[in-house]
Motif scaffolding. Structure first.
Motif, PDB file in Angstrom:
ATOM      1  N   GLY A  89      40.401 -82.884   9.126  1.00 14.44           N
ATOM      2  CA  GLY A  89      39.929 -84.257   9.259  1.00 14.44           C
ATOM      3  C   GLY A  89      40.321 -85.108   8.072  1.00 14.44           C
ATOM      4  O   GLY A  89      40.747 -86.258   8.228  1.00 14.44           O
ATOM      5  N   PHE A  90      40.162 -84.520   6.870  1.00 21.08           N
ATOM      6  CA  PHE A  90      40.538 -85.263   5.669  1.00 21.08           C
ATOM      7  C   PHE A  90      42.027 -85.590   5.675  1.00 21.08           C
ATOM      8  O   PHE A  90      42.436 -86.724   5.393  1.00 21.08           O
ATOM      9  N   VAL A  91      42.846 -84.591   6.011  1.00 21.10           N
ATOM     10  CA  VAL A  91      44.301 -84.802   6.055  1.00 21.10           C
ATOM     11  C   VAL A  91      44.650 -85.832   7.125  1.00 21.10           C
ATOM     12  O   VAL A  91      45.458 -86.745   6.905  1.00 21.10           O
ATOM     13  N   TYR A  92      44.023 -85.692   8.296  1.00 22.83           N
ATOM     14  CA  TYR A  92      44.287 -86.608   9.412  1.00 22.83           C
ATOM     15  C   TYR A  92      43.933 -88.042   9.038  1.00 22.83           C
ATOM     16  O   TYR A  92      44.720 -88.976   9.241  1.00 22.83           O
ATOM     17  N   LEU A  93      42.737 -88.236   8.447  1.00 22.93           N
ATOM     18  CA  LEU A  93      42.319 -89.588   8.067  1.00 22.93           C
ATOM     19  C   LEU A  93      43.198 -90.144   6.950  1.00 22.93           C
ATOM     20  O   LEU A  93      43.477 -91.349   6.905  1.00 22.93           O
TER      21      LEU A  93
END
Length: 720
Positions: free
Chosen positions: A20-24
């Motif tokens: 999620g962090f990478v995606y955001l």
């Protein structure tokens, strides 16, 4: 078990958080770039539009000024004619009448020295106000040159302007000045104003727009900036100092506030657009939040799906266990089979490699034993030569098969004569057939199209492999029938069919499906003597298929084999004539030649020197490409008759050395024959050598006769 599942859930949660962090982060980055690109596009569009409007404004403004000047000039000429008719009646009252009749602001009459003769004006702008402009030489010259008319547009400090025209008097020496004075209020009310050019642009959406003449602001959508000096604006100064146009530039003002801006230069003006950073990145947070919501929905959906499928997975796991066990058993059997095949391959290669090596070493030992027996020495040298030939064939075929498997072999598309290829193959295999006691019978139908376009080296390789095998695995007093004919043909293409039939030992039915598999040989054939690598037929099949053809095999054990090859070729437009064939060069021509020999391997160097010295050739030896270039550069022009260049050498390889020699500024640098002398024996390697500037190509191990014939060819050309 419970602890394991808890750890698994924690791991999944950590992975979800990381993803999620990478995606955001990625969404945030892309949204940032999208806002940046959109702002850059909008600013550039705004600049282009403002630039167009500003140019249009100047065009219309200039046209208006020209029209006004033409009007006052025409009026002045008419008044000159009137004064000429009213000679002696010049007075302030007469000028007043003219001013009223022609709707002028004033008329001034000067003598040829620039002194006031008479004037009348309807406002405060008379001779005293315009004295500086009127007494300029360019104005007073009209008194000297009657044909000259002077007109000008004067911008005054109060925002008004004067359009005046000066013409020489006809009734007396001097000039007449007529002018219109347009008040500042009238100019602002009825003329197109530069200050209103940018009034339609919102600072919130378009940013602050400024048009400057280089010193002050002449137009802006921020009214507070009109008339300000540009050096007082930190942002404009930063954009001006940066100097780049058509770019979006990040800048800071004196308060360390962040801005983005862009600029464009005109002939005598500058356009600036800038806005605060927060007005640039207006959508990235919104897009990031949307992405977060979507990600949470996806994760939630996956968690629900996982919960539903977990139970089904556990139920299916028991079924999969049985399948998995069977797969393990099958994998074990496949691994055992692969290990067996690998072992058999290594055993065959060990036998095939060690057999010629054993022969070479053994005959050397025997030669040492019979060192005084010249007949034995000659016999053993011949057998050593044969064994080394077997070993060379093995290396060549293994390398060829490797290149074919990796797709590195490239087919040529050059004209060649199929009859000549067949004659060359016949010349090569005839001694082998005679030695084995095999009769070679060749039948070539009358070929309508013997000259074709293709890869002659590989065609020759196909024929040699097939015919060579037919001789190698034949019986004493056996026969080999070779047939060549065109199965179908037209003016553009032809399909050549090559058939090789022998009366040899044949192939067993069990092995027949594996004929074209690499490293395989019929197990029913004894390998008590060194006969081959098992790569000949796989190479044939690969080459034929690369040419778009087919190869088939028929055989009966103890009766013989029939190989049939069918390959399509393009027909060459021109048939080579007999006159094009060159005679074999005389090796006597090489005596007295001086050759530069570049070779880093001492054994290869010694062999090459022996071949050259034996033929009466003087050689200068170097150990790498760098030394070869330096030696050639330091030699006298035409000192060397040829250069023998190894390809793989330390410090500088043969390719680079050849290119550097060809680039030297001397008469013989481009003409001296440079012959590649290398172990790289493939067509692709030869192409690379030719592309580097080499003249010819000879492969290792060196053959003395071939080397001398090659040098003789270039010696003959040089003498002619």
């Amino acid at each position: 078990m419970a602890i394991s599942m808890l750890n698994t859930k924690k791991s999944i949660a950590a992975v979800v958080a990381i993803i999620g962090f990478v995606y955001l982060s990625i969404v945030f980055s892309f949204a940032t770039k999208a806002d940046y690109d959109a702002t850059k596009h909008d600013m550039q569009s705004t600049i282009r539009y403002v630039d167009t409007q500003y140019k249009e404004f100047h065009k219309l403004d200039s046209a208006s000024k020209v029209k006004s000047l033409m009007s006052v000039t025409a009026t002045t000429e008419q008044i000159i004619r009137n004064l000429n008719q009213d000679k002696g009646s010049l007075s302030e009252e007469l000028l007043a009448d003219y001013v009223r009749d022609y709707h002028l602001s004033g008329i001034i009459v000067l003598d040829s020295n620039g002194s006031l003769v008479c004037e009348y004006n309807r406002d405060r702008y008379g001779f005293s106000a315009l004295r500086y402009e009127l007494l300029k030489p360019s104005v007073m010259d009209t008194a000297i040159y009657p044909e000259k008319i002077f007109s000008d547009h004067l911008e005054l400090n109060d925002g008004s302007h004067i359009d005046l025209s000066v013409t020489s008097r006809q009734d007396a020496p001097g000039v007449v000045v007529c002018y219109y004075h347009t008040t500042a209020e009238y100019a602002a009310s009825y003329n197109m104003s530069l200050y209103t050019l940018l009034s339609g642009y919102s600072m919130q959406t378009s940013g602050t727009i400024i048009i400057s003449d280089g010193n002050k602001v002449i137009a802006s959508n921020d009214a507070s900036l009109l008339g300000n000096r540009v050096e007082n604006n930190d942002i404009v100064q930063a954009l001006k100092q940066d100097g780049r146009t058509q770019e979006l530039i990040h800048i800071k003002d004196s308060n360390a506030d962040n801005y983005y801006g862009s600029m464009e230069r005109g002939r005598n003006y500058f356009i600036y657009v800038y806005m605060p950073e927060q007005h640039v990145y207006t959508t990235r947070m919104q897009k990031t939040m949307y992405a977060l919501v979507v990600y949470l929905l996806i994760v939630g959906g996956l968690l629900v799906f996982r919960a539903r499928t977990e139970k089904r997975y556990l139920e299916q796991q028991r079924e999969h266990d049985e399948v998995y066990k069977e797969q393990l058993r099958e994998a074990a059997r496949a691994a055992e089979k692969a290990n067996k095949a690998k072992t058999e391959f290594l055993q065959r290669m060990s036998h095939d490699i060690r057999t010629p090596i054993n022969g070479i070493r053994g005959f050397i030992e025997m030669g040492n034993y019979y060192k005084d027996d010249l007949a034995k020495q000659a016999e053993y040298r011949e057998k050593i030569w044969q064994s080394s030939g077997f070993l060379l064939d093995l290396v060549n075929e293994v390398l060829e098969m490797g290149k074919l498997s990796s797709g590195e072999v490239q087919m040529e598309e050059i004209p060649f004569n199929l009859r000549e290829i067949c004659d060359e193959v016949k010349g090569i295999v005839t001694p082998q057939a005679q030695e084995k006691g095999v009769e070679l019978i060749v039948k070539k139908d009358e070929l309508l199209y013997p000259c074709l376009i293709g890869s002659p080296v590989h065609v020759k390789r196909i024929l040699l492999n097939i015919v060579g095998n037919a001789i190698k695995y034949n019986k004493k007093n056996g026969k080999v029938y070779i047939t060549l004919f065109e199965s179908t043909s037209d003016d553009d293409t032809t399909i050549m069919e090559f058939k090789c039939e022998d009366t040899g030992i044949g192939i067993s039915k069990r092995f027949l499906p594996h004929v074209f598999e690499a490293f395989t040989q019929d197990g029913d054939v004894a390998r008590s003597s060194y006969e081959g690598t098992g790569l000949g037929m796989p190479i044939v099949k690969s080459l034929v298929e690369k040419m778009g053809g087919t190869v088939t095999v028929e055989s009966e054990k103890g009766v013989g084999i029939i190989f049939t090859v069918r390959i399509p070729f393009k027909v060459a437009e021109e048939q080579p004539s007999e006159e094009q064939k060159q005679e074999a060069p005389d090796v006597e021509l090489v005596k007295g030649m001086h050759v530069l020999l570049a070779e880093d391997n001492k054994l290869n160097l010694e062999i090459a020197q022996f071949f050259l010295n034996t033929a009466g050739i003087t050689s200068t030896s170097v150990q790498n490409g760098k030394e070869a270039v330096e030696t050639f550069e330091g030699s006298a022009v035409h000192e060397y008759d040829a250069v023998l260049m190894d390809i793989m050498m330390p410090f500088m390889d043969g390719m680079e050395a050849t290119q550097k020699i060809r680039a030297l500024d001397r008469e013989d640098a481009g003409t001296v024959p440079i012959i590649a002398m290398t172990a790289n024996a493939f067509v692709e390697d030869k192409k690379q050598a030719m592309a580097a500037g080499m003249t010819d190509y000879i492969t290792k191990p060196l053959q003395m006769e071939l080397l001398l014939h090659l040098l003789a060819k270039y010696a003959k050309k040089r003498k002619h």
